[in-house]
Design a protein around this motif. Structure first.
Motif, PDB file in Angstrom:
ATOM      1  N   ILE A 143     -35.320  20.198 -11.865  1.00 36.67           N
ATOM      2  CA  ILE A 143     -33.958  19.912 -11.090  1.00 36.67           C
ATOM      3  C   ILE A 143     -33.387  19.994 -10.963  1.00 36.67           C
ATOM      4  N   ARG A 144     -32.128  20.773 -10.639  1.00 33.29           N
ATOM      5  CA  ARG A 144     -30.603  20.683 -10.277  1.00 33.29           C
ATOM      6  C   ARG A 144     -30.098  19.777  -9.693  1.00 33.29           C
ATOM      7  N   VAL A 145     -29.713  19.246 -10.648  1.00 25.78           N
ATOM      8  CA  VAL A 145     -27.914  18.343 -10.594  1.00 25.78           C
ATOM      9  C   VAL A 145     -26.529  18.266 -10.136  1.00 25.78           C
ATOM     10  N   ALA A 146     -25.603  18.133  -8.739  1.00 24.61           N
ATOM     11  CA  ALA A 146     -25.059  17.984  -9.376  1.00 24.61           C
ATOM     12  C   ALA A 146     -24.372  16.663  -9.544  1.00 24.61           C
ATOM     13  N   ASP A 147     -23.139  16.770 -10.361  1.00 24.94           N
ATOM     14  CA  ASP A 147     -22.522  15.465 -10.337  1.00 24.94           C
ATOM     15  C   ASP A 147     -20.853  15.427 -10.415  1.00 24.94           C
ATOM     16  N   LEU A 148     -20.536  15.056  -9.034  1.00 27.44           N
ATOM     17  CA  LEU A 148     -19.631  15.235  -7.964  1.00 27.44           C
ATOM     18  C   LEU A 148     -19.421  13.490  -8.723  1.00 27.44           C
ATOM     19  N   VAL A 149     -19.358  12.566  -9.090  1.00 28.96           N
ATOM     20  CA  VAL A 149     -19.178  11.002  -9.567  1.00 28.96           C
ATOM     21  C   VAL A 149     -17.896  11.143 -11.027  1.00 28.96           C
ATOM     22  N   ASP A 150     -17.719  12.161 -11.916  1.00 30.76           N
ATOM     23  CA  ASP A 150     -17.814  12.234 -13.255  1.00 30.76           C
ATOM     24  C   ASP A 150     -15.972  12.925 -13.119  1.00 30.76           C
ATOM     25  N   ASP A 151     -15.030  12.105 -13.451  1.00 25.96           N
ATOM     26  CA  ASP A 151     -13.480  12.981 -13.911  1.00 25.96           C
ATOM     27  C   ASP A 151     -13.349  12.451 -14.301  1.00 25.96           C
ATOM     28  N   THR A 152     -13.471  12.743 -15.420  1.00 30.84           N
ATOM     29  CA  THR A 152     -13.622  12.406 -17.054  1.00 30.84           C
ATOM     30  C   THR A 152     -12.560  13.733 -17.388  1.00 30.84           C
ATOM     31  N   ASP A 153     -13.015  15.205 -16.602  1.00 33.00           N
ATOM     32  CA  ASP A 153     -12.937  17.056 -17.001  1.00 33.00           C
ATOM     33  C   ASP A 153     -12.761  17.043 -15.772  1.00 33.00           C
ATOM     34  N   LEU A 154     -10.993  17.019 -14.924  1.00 33.67           N
ATOM     35  CA  LEU A 154     -11.426  17.720 -13.898  1.00 33.67           C
ATOM     36  C   LEU A 154     -11.884  19.484 -13.779  1.00 33.67           C
ATOM     37  N   GLN A 155     -11.754  19.942 -14.929  1.00 33.08           N
ATOM     38  CA  GLN A 155     -12.166  21.002 -15.110  1.00 33.08           C
ATOM     39  C   GLN A 155     -13.263  21.240 -14.599  1.00 33.08           C
ATOM     40  N   ALA A 156     -14.405  20.825 -15.269  1.00 33.32           N
ATOM     41  CA  ALA A 156     -15.498  20.871 -15.193  1.00 33.32           C
ATOM     42  C   ALA A 156     -15.844  20.639 -13.971  1.00 33.32           C
ATOM     43  N   ARG A 157     -15.240  19.124 -13.318  1.00 34.65           N
ATOM     44  CA  ARG A 157     -15.858  19.453 -12.138  1.00 34.65           C
ATOM     45  C   ARG A 157     -15.154  20.443 -10.855  1.00 34.65           C
ATOM     46  N   ALA A 158     -14.430  21.188 -10.959  1.00 36.17           N
ATOM     47  CA  ALA A 158     -13.764  22.359  -9.974  1.00 36.17           C
ATOM     48  C   ALA A 158     -14.780  23.053 -10.282  1.00 36.17           C
ATOM     49  N   LYS A 159     -14.937  23.490 -11.629  1.00 33.16           N
ATOM     50  CA  LYS A 159     -16.019  24.384 -11.894  1.00 33.16           C
ATOM     51  C   LYS A 159     -17.008  23.974 -11.238  1.00 33.16           C
ATOM     52  N   THR A 160     -17.641  22.941 -10.768  1.00 36.36           N
ATOM     53  CA  THR A 160     -19.453  22.232 -10.241  1.00 36.36           C
ATOM     54  C   THR A 160     -18.603  22.747  -7.981  1.00 36.36           C
ATOM     55  N   LEU A 161     -17.615  22.137  -8.475  1.00 33.25           N
ATOM     56  CA  LEU A 161     -17.276  22.218  -6.675  1.00 33.25           C
ATOM     57  C   LEU A 161     -17.135  24.171  -6.595  1.00 33.25           C
ATOM     58  N   ALA A 162     -16.178  24.617  -6.825  1.00 35.38           N
ATOM     59  CA  ALA A 162     -16.495  26.100  -7.160  1.00 35.38           C
ATOM     60  C   ALA A 162     -17.846  26.547  -6.533  1.00 35.38           C
ATOM     61  N   PHE A 163     -18.622  26.092  -7.091  1.00 36.19           N
ATOM     62  CA  PHE A 163     -20.354  26.684  -7.489  1.00 36.19           C
ATOM     63  C   PHE A 163     -21.143  26.412  -6.426  1.00 36.19           C
ATOM     64  N   LEU A 164     -20.445  24.833  -5.804  1.00 34.34           N
ATOM     65  CA  LEU A 164     -21.092  24.375  -4.392  1.00 34.34           C
ATOM     66  C   LEU A 164     -20.593  25.107  -3.506  1.00 34.34           C
ATOM     67  N   ALA A 165     -19.587  25.219  -3.682  1.00 32.35           N
ATOM     68  CA  ALA A 165     -18.689  26.082  -2.105  1.00 32.35           C
ATOM     69  C   ALA A 165     -19.220  27.832  -2.218  1.00 32.35           C
ATOM     70  N   GLU A 166     -19.120  28.799  -3.553  1.00 34.71           N
ATOM     71  CA  GLU A 166     -19.645  29.992  -2.597  1.00 34.71           C
ATOM     72  C   GLU A 166     -21.185  30.404  -3.450  1.00 34.71           C
ATOM     73  N   THR A 167     -21.778  29.275  -3.824  1.00 31.25           N
ATOM     74  CA  THR A 167     -23.202  30.113  -4.683  1.00 31.25           C
ATOM     75  C   THR A 167     -23.894  29.028  -3.609  1.00 31.25           C
ATOM     76  N   ALA A 168     -23.987  27.391  -3.741  1.00 31.29           N
ATOM     77  CA  ALA A 168     -24.898  26.632  -2.839  1.00 31.29           C
ATOM     78  C   ALA A 168     -24.943  26.734  -1.710  1.00 31.29           C
TER      79      ALA A 168
END
Length: 662
Positions: free
Chosen positions: A313-338
């Motif tokens: 199962i694949r989970v996206a964590d948009l709560v963890d804001d300790t690494d903003l660059q990592a969250r930016a990658k997740t947001l980009a993936f959600l916008a462009e691919t998901a």
């Protein structure tokens, strides 16, 4: 190891749709139904588009903006969105291949929703105004900052489009966006296009002042039209799950279905439902879902082995804001691919994100922990799962709400949260139900037909102003009513139906529309009450006759009259939902808390109630008693007491004035 126990949530609302395809099919110009309606009003200088998520508001703006550039003499279009991620909705788009006369083209340096400092974006904004470029997209914040360095006249020749328009406020002292809009409207020739899926705010402040709102031409496309015209989505459910203790240990185990594409919003850290450690909450949720967590360094997506069946199962964590660059990658993936690949992600865990403007069409279940302080926020969250998508036949919104506990010190806050969560769902029930046209029944042979209900004694709108409010503003008026502080008591039976319908609702109408006269107020009041009661009622067909459940009995639709409807609390279902969903002890606690709440009377409310009190005294031969078991009598007694205090205060003021003169 924690595990999930699947439980069926008892829905407050279950709505089925026809899958007609009408709202998603396009015409020769490439326009869907809502976009056609909006384009018909393209010449209006001030245009307000009220339409649900996924109805195509962004594309509608493109059509209208291009027409204003090419055919109406406008020089430029500026689109302002509340946050950077929503700017992608207005990217360059090929429209000519689908039949339109021009494409929507935005140059990269005019996309101010990309990363960058406020100062650089303000400079780019002012450079755009002095250039020959025609289209710019920015955030609300950039628009506000740039306006500080500009004058309203700089917007001459501009089309200013504001997305998610409910962010504007009529409170000009506190809303910079609201004051900016007012100045542009009064001191420039700019055309305004306002777009929103929920034209009301989380507070009681209106979006626009009445005199400003009257300048707008409104285009309304309701939720029912949108969802009924989908191709794939067949039904929508809205339910509440009340729980005690910690939500992860109790409620979440019962309602989180890992087989559904889910957006899980955890509670605000300042709320009573939160553990105050958001990262630990996410960790516990991950433990509940599965084991062997692996994080993709390129996308931030976390894969786990499900505890129940061992599948990935694949989970996206948009709560963890300790690494903003990592969250930016997740947001980009959600916008462009998901949004294109249904296998890209299964669950999104969020706190403040994944709400308005967030597009994940495969989402089936919006699972929200805790009461949301805003009807707008609730509607935005529901909107994340009501997008049409192949293979998605049912969408579900579930709100986990903590039951109040008499041992807790904040029992009043807990009760209020429950009441407001239920009333929010009641508004959604009104929004999602099919619409009827109501007319005056002129004779016994004047029968109702499909789509029209005829009512004895009903007053149809007699002025263009009331007709306009009924056509475009009825849902917003209901939202105002439900958010009124005095109305929660009425919705849960602390005030009787007649007082609710004939005193409280007219008071709120007068406050929202001070320009209406008494006849118009009564016409609008009847429209609100009738529409609400009919949409809340269960309709059954027996032979050739239709019957509607009003309060506890079924009535032939051809025999209903306005006096009968006025005896029904239009939002009584709130109490019915509560009584079915909580334990008797909790229900008793809620009732006691409502009864203990001090009744506050406003001058307009007292004026409205006084003739009814006089009639009550005439019938009963005595003054109303505050200790009566009858809710109407208690309410009337409070009004009498209020008027007595007002009279005493005025007498005291006159004595002081007389003493000063002497």
């Amino acid at each position: 190891m924690p595990h999930l126990r699947k439980s069926v949530v008892q829905n407050t609302i279950d709505v089925s749709y026809a899958q007609s395809g009408a709202s998603v099919n396009t015409d020769a110009l490439g326009m869907r139904e809502m976009q056609r309606r909006a384009f018909e009003e393209r010449n209006a200088p001030y245009l307000l588009i009220k339409a649900p998520p996924a109805s195509g508001k962004s594309r509608a703006l493109m059509f209208i903006g291009l027409d204003k550039l090419y055919n109406q003499g406008r020089k430029r279009v500026i689109v302002a969105v509340p946050e950077r991620s929503i700017g992608a909705s207005f990217k360059s788009t090929d429209l000519t291949s689908r039949g339109f006369f021009a494409d929507w083209e935005i140059k990269d340096h005019n996309n101010l929703c990309s990363p960058g400092s406020n100062a650089s974006k303000v400079k780019a904004f002012t450079d755009f105004l002095n250039s020959s470029d025609t289209i710019l997209v920015c955030t609300h914040a950039t628009l506000r900052f740039a306006f500080e360095k500009l004058s309203p006249e700089d917007f001459n020749g501009t089309v200013l489009a504001i997305d998610e328009f409910h962010h504007v406020s009529a409170d000009l002292e506190t809303s910079r966006l609201g004051s900016l809009l007012r100045e542009v409207m009064t001191e420039s020739d700019a055309h305004i296009v306002a777009m929103t899926g929920s034209y009301f705010r989380g507070d009681s402040v209106p979006v626009l002042l009445p005199e400003d709102e009257a300048k707008f031409t409104a285009v309304t496309f309701n939720y029912y039209d949108q969802l009924n015209g989908y191709q794939h989505l067949k039904s929508l459910g809205i339910g509440h799950h009340f729980y005690q203790g910690l939500y992860i240990e109790s409620a979440l185990k019962e309602v989180l279905n890992l087989d559904l594409k889910t957006i899980l919003h955890i509670p605000n850290v300042n709320s009573g439902e939160s553990s105050k450690d958001k990262l630990d909450e996410v960790g516990q949720i991950m433990d509940l879902i599965g084991t062997d967590a692996q994080t993709d360094p390129h996308t931030g997506i976390i894969t786990l082995k499900r505890n129940d069946n061992g599948q990935t199962i694949r989970v996206a964590d948009l709560v963890d804001d300790t690494d903003l660059q990592a969250r930016a990658k997740t947001l980009a993936f959600l916008a462009e691919t998901a949004g294109e690949d249904p296998d890209a992600v299964d669950i999104i865990i969020a706190l403040g994100m994944a709400k308005e403007g967030f597009d994940w069409p495969f989402a089936e279940h919006a699972l929200t922990v805790g009461y949301r302080a805003s009807l707008t926020e609730t509607i935005q969250i529901i909107g994340r799962v009501t997008r049409d998508s192949p293979g998605k036949h049912h969408a579900q919104f579930t709100n986990l709400i903590a039951e109040p506990d008499a041992a807790q010190s904040e029992v009043t806050v807990s009760v209020n949260s429950m009441l407001k969560a239920i009333t929010a769902s009641l508004l959604m029930e009104q929004v999602l139900a099919p619409n009827f046209e109501f007319k005056t029944k002129k004779s016994d042979d004047d029968a109702s037909d499909k789509g029209t209900i005829k009512i004895k004694g009903f007053k149809e709108p007699s002025t263009e102003r009331v007709k306009q409010i009924v056509a475009t503003d009825l849902t917003d008026l209901k939202a105002t009513i439900l958010q009124d502080d005095s109305f929660a008591r009425a919705a849960f039976g602390a005030v009787d139906a007649v007082t609710t319908n004939q005193v409280l609702i007219p008071k709120i109408i007068r406050e929202r529309y001070p320009d209406l006269n008494n006849v118009e107020v009564e016409e609008l009041r009847q429209q609100v009450v009738v529409d609400s009661v009919i949409k809340n009622g269960e309709v059954k067909t027996v032979g050739h006759d239709r019957f509607i459940k009003m309060s506890t009995k079924f009535v032939n639709i051809n025999e209903i009259n306005i006096n009968l409807i006025d005896t029904v609390n239009p939002f009584q279902r709130a109490f019915e939902v509560m009584s079915r969903s909580v334990t008797p002890s909790v229900l008793s606690l809620i009732s006691d808390q409502i009864a203990a709440t001090k009744i506050t009377i406003s001058p307009s409310e007292a004026t409205e109630a006084w003739p009814k009190i006089q009639q009550w005294v005439k019938v009963n031969g005595r003054r109303p008693d505050r200790k009566s078991e009858d809710s109407t009598e208690r309410y009337f007694a409070e009004v009498v007491l209020y008027l007595k205090r007002v009279k005493q205060q005025r007498a005291a003021e006159k004595r002081l004035e007389k003493g000063a003169d002497q």
